[in-house]
Design a protein around this motif. Structure first.
Motif, PDB file in Angstrom:
ATOM      1  N   PHE A 194       0.907  -1.217   0.198  1.00  0.00           N
ATOM      2  CA  PHE A 194      -0.061   0.153   0.008  1.00  0.00           C
ATOM      3  C   PHE A 194       0.905   1.281  -0.161  1.00  0.00           C
ATOM      4  CE2 PHE A 194      -2.747   2.987   2.438  1.00  0.00           C
ATOM      5  CZ  PHE A 194      -3.605   3.209   1.446  1.00  0.00           C
ATOM      6  N   GLU A 195       2.015   1.351   0.810  1.00  0.00           N
ATOM      7  CA  GLU A 195       2.731   2.551   0.896  1.00  0.00           C
ATOM      8  C   GLU A 195       3.389   2.725  -0.584  1.00  0.00           C
ATOM      9  OE1 GLU A 195       2.892   4.891   2.862  1.00  0.00           O
ATOM     10  OE2 GLU A 195       0.893   3.821   3.886  1.00  0.00           O
ATOM     11  N   GLU A 196       3.798   1.699  -1.144  1.00  0.00           N
ATOM     12  CA  GLU A 196       4.609   1.715  -2.362  1.00  0.00           C
ATOM     13  C   GLU A 196       3.742   2.202  -3.452  1.00  0.00           C
ATOM     14  OE1 GLU A 196       7.971  -1.762  -2.362  1.00  0.00           O
ATOM     15  OE2 GLU A 196       5.757  -2.126  -2.657  1.00  0.00           O
ATOM     16  N   LYS A 204       1.014   4.231  -2.989  1.00  0.00           N
ATOM     17  CA  LYS A 204       0.627   5.708  -2.812  1.00  0.00           C
ATOM     18  C   LYS A 204       1.799   6.564  -2.950  1.00  0.00           C
ATOM     19  CE  LYS A 204      -0.356   6.041   1.588  1.00  0.00           C
ATOM     20  NZ  LYS A 204      -0.964   6.317   3.002  1.00  0.00           N
ATOM     21  N   ASN A 205       3.103   6.146  -2.820  1.00  0.00           N
ATOM     22  CA  ASN A 205       4.176   6.813  -3.230  1.00  0.00           C
ATOM     23  C   ASN A 205       4.392   6.813  -4.713  1.00  0.00           C
ATOM     24  OD1 ASN A 205       4.985   7.064  -0.503  1.00  0.00           O
ATOM     25  ND2 ASN A 205       6.091   5.653  -0.474  1.00  0.00           N
ATOM     26  N   TYR A 206       4.019   5.945  -5.537  1.00  0.00           N
ATOM     27  CA  TYR A 206       4.236   5.873  -6.811  1.00  0.00           C
ATOM     28  C   TYR A 206       3.283   6.894  -7.457  1.00  0.00           C
ATOM     29  CZ  TYR A 206       4.378   3.902 -11.543  1.00  0.00           C
ATOM     30  OH  TYR A 206       4.322   3.813 -12.903  1.00  0.00           O
ATOM     31  N   PHE A 207       2.090   6.883  -7.000  1.00  0.00           N
ATOM     32  CA  PHE A 207       1.104   7.669  -7.371  1.00  0.00           C
ATOM     33  C   PHE A 207       1.360   9.313  -7.231  1.00  0.00           C
ATOM     34  CE2 PHE A 207      -1.157   3.927  -8.595  1.00  0.00           C
ATOM     35  CZ  PHE A 207      -1.614   4.180  -9.962  1.00  0.00           C
ATOM     36  N   PHE A 208       1.766   9.410  -5.990  1.00  0.00           N
ATOM     37  CA  PHE A 208       2.158  10.984  -5.568  1.00  0.00           C
ATOM     38  C   PHE A 208       3.577  11.261  -6.339  1.00  0.00           C
ATOM     39  CE2 PHE A 208      -0.010  10.208  -1.267  1.00  0.00           C
ATOM     40  CZ  PHE A 208      -0.826  11.181  -1.640  1.00  0.00           C
ATOM     41  N   GLU A 247       1.291  -7.254 -11.187  1.00  0.00           N
ATOM     42  CA  GLU A 247       0.854  -8.646 -10.902  1.00  0.00           C
ATOM     43  C   GLU A 247      -0.291  -8.134  -9.911  1.00  0.00           C
ATOM     44  OE1 GLU A 247       3.756 -11.072  -9.023  1.00  0.00           O
ATOM     45  OE2 GLU A 247       4.975 -10.638 -11.160  1.00  0.00           O
ATOM     46  N   SER A 248      -0.220  -7.206  -8.941  1.00  0.00           N
ATOM     47  CA  SER A 248      -1.298  -7.240  -8.085  1.00  0.00           C
ATOM     48  C   SER A 248      -1.342  -5.802  -7.227  1.00  0.00           C
ATOM     49  CB  SER A 248      -1.690  -8.450  -7.247  1.00  0.00           C
ATOM     50  OG  SER A 248      -0.976  -8.645  -6.196  1.00  0.00           O
ATOM     51  N   ASN A 249      -2.398  -5.325  -6.670  1.00  0.00           N
ATOM     52  CA  ASN A 249      -2.381  -4.579  -5.684  1.00  0.00           C
ATOM     53  C   ASN A 249      -3.757  -4.749  -4.760  1.00  0.00           C
ATOM     54  OD1 ASN A 249      -4.482  -3.463  -7.342  1.00  0.00           O
ATOM     55  ND2 ASN A 249      -3.704  -1.412  -7.496  1.00  0.00           N
ATOM     56  N   SER A 250      -3.775  -4.298  -3.730  1.00  0.00           N
ATOM     57  CA  SER A 250      -4.671  -4.431  -2.912  1.00  0.00           C
ATOM     58  C   SER A 250      -6.226  -3.721  -3.171  1.00  0.00           C
ATOM     59  CB  SER A 250      -4.563  -4.291  -1.412  1.00  0.00           C
ATOM     60  OG  SER A 250      -4.459  -2.762  -1.296  1.00  0.00           O
ATOM     61  N   LEU A 251      -7.334  -4.300  -2.649  1.00  0.00           N
ATOM     62  CA  LEU A 251      -8.580  -3.527  -2.967  1.00  0.00           C
ATOM     63  C   LEU A 251      -8.486  -1.986  -2.185  1.00  0.00           C
ATOM     64  CD1 LEU A 251     -11.505  -3.020  -3.660  1.00  0.00           C
ATOM     65  CD2 LEU A 251     -12.037  -4.366  -1.698  1.00  0.00           C
ATOM     66  N   LYS A 252      -7.718  -2.191  -0.961  1.00  0.00           N
ATOM     67  CA  LYS A 252      -7.648  -0.818  -0.226  1.00  0.00           C
ATOM     68  C   LYS A 252      -6.498   0.070  -1.197  1.00  0.00           C
ATOM     69  CE  LYS A 252      -4.948   0.827   3.937  1.00  0.00           C
ATOM     70  NZ  LYS A 252      -4.075   0.276   5.012  1.00  0.00           N
ATOM     71  N   ALA A 253      -5.480  -0.234  -1.939  1.00  0.00           N
ATOM     72  CA  ALA A 253      -4.982   0.446  -2.832  1.00  0.00           C
ATOM     73  C   ALA A 253      -5.771   1.040  -3.698  1.00  0.00           C
ATOM     74  CB  ALA A 253      -3.704  -0.059  -3.279  1.00  0.00           C
TER      75      ALA A 253
END
Length: 134
Positions: free
Chosen positions: A29-31, A33-37, A59-65
């Protein structure tokens, strides 16, 4: 081009004024967010509204992301950037991830943000389409 911790990259094509956001592997999740910021910082720096998201190796990210992207990042992006976006997407390989992306796009469509979106099977086709939108 500069790589990020998980080998995802952000590449600005100065000659043709478009970005390629190449997402690879998994992101926590932190990666994510940092990528999109970082994306937001770069698009504002170059005032560039033409984007290619290459998710073919993501490959994947979370629903939270994904929920964060829809509820936090995109409103901030459209508010701060304040332009219509032209976006090409090369979808991920995973059928499950493709469905998640399309579901997120449907949610974004309901927000009436100004953007044009198209899907492609490879980067060259996406580049050609982006260049026709200028």
């Amino acid at each position: 081009m500069f790589p990020l911790p998980n080998l995802s990259t952000i590449d600005y094509n100065e000659e043709n004024d478009f970005f390629i956001f190449k997402m690879k592997g998994n992101m926590n999740f932190e990666e994510y967010k940092n990528y999109f910021f970082t994306i937001l910082k770069e698009i504002k720096k170059y005032n560039c509204r033409y984007w290619i998201y290459d998710l073919s190796e993501f490959e994947s990210n979370s629903l939270k992301a994904r929920m964060w992207q829809i509820s936090v990042f995109l409103p901030k992006c459209f508010r701060e950037f304040n332009q219509e976006l032209v976006v090409a997407i090369i979808p991920p390989q995973s059928s499950m991830h493709k469905i998640a992306i399309k579901t997120a796009i449907k949610a974004i469509d309901k927000m009436n943000y100004p953007y044009e979106l198209n899907y492609f099977t490879d980067i060259e086709k996406a580049k050609k389409w982006i260049l026709t939108r200028k």
